[in-house]
Design a protein around this motif. Sequence first.
Motif, PDB file in Angstrom:
ATOM      1  N   GLN A  41     -72.223 -48.963  -4.116  1.00  9.76           N
ATOM      2  CA  GLN A  41     -72.961 -47.706  -4.086  1.00  9.76           C
ATOM      3  C   GLN A  41     -74.081 -47.645  -5.125  1.00  9.76           C
ATOM      4  O   GLN A  41     -75.195 -47.211  -4.839  1.00  9.76           O
ATOM      5  CB  GLN A  41     -71.988 -46.538  -4.300  1.00  9.76           C
ATOM      6  CG  GLN A  41     -72.605 -45.169  -4.137  1.00  9.76           C
ATOM      7  CD  GLN A  41     -72.974 -44.875  -2.686  1.00  9.76           C
ATOM      8  OE1 GLN A  41     -72.259 -45.261  -1.769  1.00  9.76           O
ATOM      9  NE2 GLN A  41     -74.087 -44.179  -2.486  1.00  9.76           N
ATOM     10  N   ASP A  42     -73.817 -48.073  -6.352  1.00 12.75           N
ATOM     11  CA  ASP A  42     -74.792 -47.934  -7.437  1.00 12.75           C
ATOM     12  C   ASP A  42     -75.415 -49.261  -7.836  1.00 12.75           C
ATOM     13  O   ASP A  42     -76.048 -49.350  -8.902  1.00 12.75           O
ATOM     14  CB  ASP A  42     -74.112 -47.283  -8.652  1.00 12.75           C
ATOM     15  CG  ASP A  42     -73.608 -45.875  -8.344  1.00 12.75           C
ATOM     16  OD1 ASP A  42     -74.332 -45.138  -7.649  1.00 12.75           O
ATOM     17  OD2 ASP A  42     -72.506 -45.544  -8.777  1.00 12.75           O
ATOM     18  N   ASP A  43     -75.253 -50.282  -7.013  1.00 15.52           N
ATOM     19  CA  ASP A  43     -75.827 -51.593  -7.301  1.00 15.52           C
ATOM     20  C   ASP A  43     -77.155 -51.726  -6.559  1.00 15.52           C
ATOM     21  O   ASP A  43     -77.166 -51.815  -5.326  1.00 15.52           O
ATOM     22  CB  ASP A  43     -74.854 -52.696  -6.865  1.00 15.52           C
ATOM     23  CG  ASP A  43     -75.395 -54.091  -7.115  1.00 15.52           C
ATOM     24  OD1 ASP A  43     -76.547 -54.221  -7.596  1.00 15.52           O
ATOM     25  OD2 ASP A  43     -74.674 -55.071  -6.818  1.00 15.52           O
ATOM     26  N   PRO A  44     -78.281 -51.745  -7.273  1.00 17.46           N
ATOM     27  CA  PRO A  44     -79.579 -51.776  -6.570  1.00 17.46           C
ATOM     28  C   PRO A  44     -79.829 -53.066  -5.805  1.00 17.46           C
ATOM     29  O   PRO A  44     -80.734 -53.111  -4.959  1.00 17.46           O
ATOM     30  CB  PRO A  44     -80.591 -51.604  -7.712  1.00 17.46           C
ATOM     31  CG  PRO A  44     -79.866 -52.077  -8.935  1.00 17.46           C
ATOM     32  CD  PRO A  44     -78.431 -51.718  -8.726  1.00 17.46           C
ATOM     33  N   ASP A  45     -79.050 -54.093  -6.082  1.00 21.11           N
ATOM     34  CA  ASP A  45     -79.232 -55.369  -5.393  1.00 21.11           C
ATOM     35  C   ASP A  45     -78.221 -55.585  -4.270  1.00 21.11           C
ATOM     36  O   ASP A  45     -78.182 -56.665  -3.669  1.00 21.11           O
ATOM     37  CB  ASP A  45     -79.132 -56.528  -6.394  1.00 21.11           C
ATOM     38  CG  ASP A  45     -80.215 -56.472  -7.453  1.00 21.11           C
ATOM     39  OD1 ASP A  45     -81.352 -56.112  -7.113  1.00 21.11           O
ATOM     40  OD2 ASP A  45     -79.913 -56.775  -8.633  1.00 21.11           O
ATOM     41  N   SER A  46     -77.404 -54.599  -3.994  1.00 18.02           N
ATOM     42  CA  SER A  46     -76.333 -54.768  -3.012  1.00 18.02           C
ATOM     43  C   SER A  46     -76.869 -54.735  -1.595  1.00 18.02           C
ATOM     44  O   SER A  46     -77.995 -54.309  -1.328  1.00 18.02           O
ATOM     45  CB  SER A  46     -75.277 -53.672  -3.186  1.00 18.02           C
ATOM     46  OG  SER A  46     -75.805 -52.406  -2.791  1.00 18.02           O
ATOM     47  N   HIS A  47     -76.018 -55.195  -0.683  1.00 15.59           N
ATOM     48  CA  HIS A  47     -76.350 -55.138   0.745  1.00 15.59           C
ATOM     49  C   HIS A  47     -76.524 -53.694   1.187  1.00 15.59           C
ATOM     50  O   HIS A  47     -77.433 -53.367   1.963  1.00 15.59           O
ATOM     51  CB  HIS A  47     -75.229 -55.816   1.541  1.00 15.59           C
ATOM     52  CG  HIS A  47     -75.657 -56.384   2.858  1.00 15.59           C
ATOM     53  ND1 HIS A  47     -76.444 -57.496   2.971  1.00 15.59           N
ATOM     54  CD2 HIS A  47     -75.404 -55.979   4.131  1.00 15.59           C
ATOM     55  CE1 HIS A  47     -76.654 -57.775   4.249  1.00 15.59           C
ATOM     56  NE2 HIS A  47     -76.033 -56.861   4.979  1.00 15.59           N
ATOM     57  N   LEU A  48     -75.660 -52.804   0.683  1.00 16.31           N
ATOM     58  CA  LEU A  48     -75.759 -51.386   1.029  1.00 16.31           C
ATOM     59  C   LEU A  48     -77.089 -50.810   0.552  1.00 16.31           C
ATOM     60  O   LEU A  48     -77.737 -50.036   1.278  1.00 16.31           O
ATOM     61  CB  LEU A  48     -74.581 -50.633   0.405  1.00 16.31           C
ATOM     62  CG  LEU A  48     -74.527 -49.118   0.635  1.00 16.31           C
ATOM     63  CD1 LEU A  48     -74.467 -48.793   2.113  1.00 16.31           C
ATOM     64  CD2 LEU A  48     -73.329 -48.515  -0.105  1.00 16.31           C
TER      65      LEU A  48
END
Length: 554
Positions: free
Chosen positions: A465-472
Amino acid sequence: MTEAPAAGDRQTSTRPADDWWRSAVVYQVYPRSFADADKNGTGDVNGIRARLPYLSDLGIDAIWISPWYPSPLLDGGYDVADYRDINPDFGTLADADALIAEAHSLGIRVLIDLVPNHCSWEHPWFKAALAAGRGSPERERFWFRDSPGGQPPTNWPAAFGGGAWQQIDDGQWYLHMFDISQPDFNWDHPDVIAEFDSILRFWFDRGIDGFRIDVADSMAKDPALPDVPLKNGQPTRDKYVGNPFYDQPGVHKIHQRWRQIADEYADTPQGPRVFVAEAWLSPAERLAAYVRPNELHSAFNFDVLRCPWDAKELREVIDHTTENLWAVGAPATWVLSNHDTIRHRTRYGRDQKHAGADAGTVPTDLALGLRRARAAALLELALPGGAYIYQGDELGLPEVEDLPEEVLDDPTWERSGHTVRGRDGCRVPMPWSGSEPPFGFGTPDNPPWLPQPASWAGLTAEDQQDDPDSHLALYKAALRIRRDHPALGEGRLTWDDDAPAGVLSFTRFGDGETFRCLVNLTDTPVPIDGEILLTSQPLADGQLPPDTTAWLSL
């Protein structure tokens, strides 16, 4: 630059809200596996309600809910026992009404599945047909036939393995083009026609915005019941022109009738009701017949889903799809995964020869698959038309290929004599939170109906949710740009013919703004020029890495 082939002079322009479906991003919910409000290990309607804020934050326009009807669940709910109620394992009609209202309050439209080719053998009509006996009016609603010599009436194969006819105690046979538990309706019978008219109106009157039509090319049958040709010594399931149980001309009369019913609602405050067809038909000329102006509104394009990760082949598929659908005034509808297919992260992590192989049979590079899945997501969302996201796509979930045999639930497993594992690997319940199974779905004492792998730690919605590099985060950013950029959604594309070999590059125009999408399908970085809106991977020394997509503003 070369413009993609198209008929007429359709432009991006601004369309009325009633045409929302022409560019909508729709999120598929498989209710048994999406969210579990009562923590009993099975997804439910109230679980979907609880996650509506998550879906709104993701940025989708609509949800499509796979069958939520009463069912023995012998084929994941596609064996419907009652078309006007909710499976008690999932909730109640009141829960469904609340879901529709709450989704609408968030600006999310709701589509549900319609399963018109067959029902469950628990459906009252079929139970009455078995009880009524030979020659009865009740049996005329289905395909009951006599056959001499103890052989089936035809050599037709069933989709899940074995033959398509089942003999009952009185010697007659009934047709089931899918599982033995799914008798086919006889769409030549007026009762069947009237019943589905009524079912459509029942759900439209409850506020449903539309239907996804299951196997929309299958309802009509050739009444002469001819055998199909043999292929490698076995009856073929190929959808050749003239196949007696697929793509028969009679399906179009059914769709035209349904379109008239949907159009009855066009002047209501909610606006028109819509259909999307599931019809695995190639080439696109055949699919286009289903989305003519007086038939269904849209149809899934599965050719891209089945296309290798190759620039030349992808461009050909995109061109052929858009050319033929634009010719009848319909938008393309793109899809990368669904509840019937191997998740595309896994598919893209395999060599092309084995991309569609059955679960657990070939090695997979999931890191490569993730890079390509990210690139493919940006390609899908940049193309003209609408797009569908299968639950978990936005989290980068892979196929679960090592499910224990004792939990396999797909009828393909049994019908194939335990040789084909089937589709359960893409139906494993969603990971929402926590660092170990059950990841916020069920409890340790009431685990999910299919077990989640421990390797999903780090892929939960909470973790990303709060990871700017995530797939989401990539999906959220892409959907935000798509919603705001005037060149995206429905419209046209223009190929950039000066792009390097192995690079897909196209430009789109809208309201004075110019958008470009580049997909590097080569094994070396390529130059990139323009204001970067979004990339699926970080640039490498200012260049676009392999298996990476960039969105640019020019």
